[in-house]
Write an enzyme that holds these catalytic residues in place. Structure first.
Site, PDB file in Angstrom:
ATOM      1  N   LEU A  63       0.858  -1.177   0.000  1.00 33.66           N
ATOM      2  CA  LEU A  63       0.000   0.000   0.000  1.00 33.66           C
ATOM      3  C   LEU A  63       0.895   1.228   0.000  1.00 33.66           C
ATOM      4  O   LEU A  63       1.923   1.254   0.675  1.00 33.66           O
ATOM      5  CB  LEU A  63      -0.899   0.033   1.243  1.00 33.66           C
ATOM      6  CG  LEU A  63      -2.006  -1.028   1.365  1.00 33.66           C
ATOM      7  CD1 LEU A  63      -2.756  -0.850   2.691  1.00 33.66           C
ATOM      8  CD2 LEU A  63      -2.979  -0.965   0.204  1.00 33.66           C
ATOM      9  N   ASP A  64       0.505   2.248  -0.751  1.00 33.42           N
ATOM     10  CA  ASP A  64       1.263   3.493  -0.772  1.00 33.42           C
ATOM     11  C   ASP A  64       1.305   4.110   0.630  1.00 33.42           C
ATOM     12  O   ASP A  64       0.437   3.869   1.469  1.00 33.42           O
ATOM     13  CB  ASP A  64       0.609   4.507  -1.718  1.00 33.42           C
ATOM     14  CG  ASP A  64       0.690   4.094  -3.171  1.00 33.42           C
ATOM     15  OD1 ASP A  64       1.511   3.222  -3.494  1.00 33.42           O
ATOM     16  OD2 ASP A  64      -0.089   4.643  -3.973  1.00 33.42           O
ATOM     17  N   TYR A  65       2.300   4.949   0.836  1.00 32.40           N
ATOM     18  CA  TYR A  65       2.460   5.702   2.087  1.00 32.40           C
ATOM     19  C   TYR A  65       1.159   6.405   2.476  1.00 32.40           C
ATOM     20  O   TYR A  65       0.739   6.382   3.640  1.00 32.40           O
ATOM     21  CB  TYR A  65       3.593   6.719   1.903  1.00 32.40           C
ATOM     22  CG  TYR A  65       3.714   7.766   2.982  1.00 32.40           C
ATOM     23  CD1 TYR A  65       4.334   7.477   4.194  1.00 32.40           C
ATOM     24  CD2 TYR A  65       3.229   9.062   2.773  1.00 32.40           C
ATOM     25  CE1 TYR A  65       4.454   8.448   5.185  1.00 32.40           C
ATOM     26  CE2 TYR A  65       3.349  10.035   3.750  1.00 32.40           C
ATOM     27  CZ  TYR A  65       3.963   9.727   4.961  1.00 32.40           C
ATOM     28  OH  TYR A  65       4.085  10.685   5.926  1.00 32.40           O
TER      29      TYR A  65
END
Length: 274
Positions: A63-65
């Site tokens: 998952l992206d930041y």
């Protein structure tokens, strides 16, 4: 960078898997021992993503930041490999909730723009889509399904709460696909050309993961992520509800509809190269 104080909530744990609810604005892991704002630091040790760790963890998805939500972690190589194959073969089902800018003129959309690296100078961290008027390097086919659940206003601006189902799994796929159809995700600094800075977060959340494991299938879902946040609800005004989605059963019903190839009576839009 200050450490994100939000807790990493455990959604499920067995001998083989740990599934957590990742907060927004938190890294999954880091090779920098001084970086404490990571999922690994909250649930284990900073080096637990490394094979050299005394108790290694295996992240079977990313998952992206800026993205929050369901994150599946395997506890050993064998289960990591079996789960990885399910993702590779597109046998898993992933559902995301997002708030997008604007009021779509459709209720259900298929977005089939290939995704590759942005060729614009100084934008190598961004992805781009291939359309009739744009191109991207190293592009690969990508497919997202989008279902509008509610329209409204955020701070007076038109927005919509949508359910997103990625059929493929490209880097930044949901963010770049929403941007490509003119409905950038609320608070997405990168794909708003660094302009959408007023919201306190990017409104993209991995809300449900279905993992058809042979031993025992997993169906993990988080609580509704946005309307429990007073910073959001204080600026929200509803316009029209197409789907109820605030509790788990309501969201599952919406997921069942987005799984369908076609829904009778719903305004449909196909975004692809003609």
């Amino acid at each position: 960078m200050s450490v994100n104080k939000m807790a990493v909530e455990k959604l499920f744990e067995s001998d083989d898997f740990l599934v957590v609810n990742k907060p927004y604005d938190m890294y999954i892991n880091s090779d920098d021992a001084n970086e404490k704002n990571t999922v690994t630091c909250h649930i284990a040790s900073h080096d637990s993503h490394l094979s050299t760790s005394s108790n290694p963890l295996y992240f079977v998805q990313r998952l992206d930041y800026s993205t929050s939500g369901v994150l599946c972690i395997a506890k050993n190589k064998t289960t990591a490999a079996s789960a990885g194959k399910l993702f590779e073969k597109r046998l898993t089902k992933k559902y995301y909730m997002a708030v997008i800018r604007g009021h779509p003129e459709f209720q259900l959309a298929e977005i089939r723009y290939a995704v590759g690296t942005d060729q614009t100078p100084h934008n190598s961290h961004r992805m781009s889509v291939v359309t009739n008027s744009t191109s991207a390097s190293n592009s690969r086919p990508a497919h997202t399904r989008l279902l509008v659940m509610e329209t409204g206003y955020y701070g007076g601006d038109p927005v919509a709460v949508v359910l997103l189902k990625p059929i493929t799994g490209r880097r930044h796929q949901l963010r770049v696909h929403c941007h490509a159809i003119g409905h950038t995700i609320l608070g997405d600094y990168t794909y708003s050309d660094r302009g959408d800075i007023a919201p306190h977060r990017m409104f993209l959340h991995a809300t449900r993961l279905v993992l058809p494991l042979q031993q025992k299938p997993l169906d993990i879902q988080t609580a509704e992520p946005f309307f429990n946040d007073p910073e959001f609800t204080g600026k929200w005004k509803s316009l029209k509800v197409f789907y109820k989605y605030r509790n788990k059963d309501e969201l599952v019903a919406a997921c069942n509809d987005i799984d369908r190839e076609y829904i009778i009576g719903v305004k449909y839009k196909d975004f692809s190269i003609q």
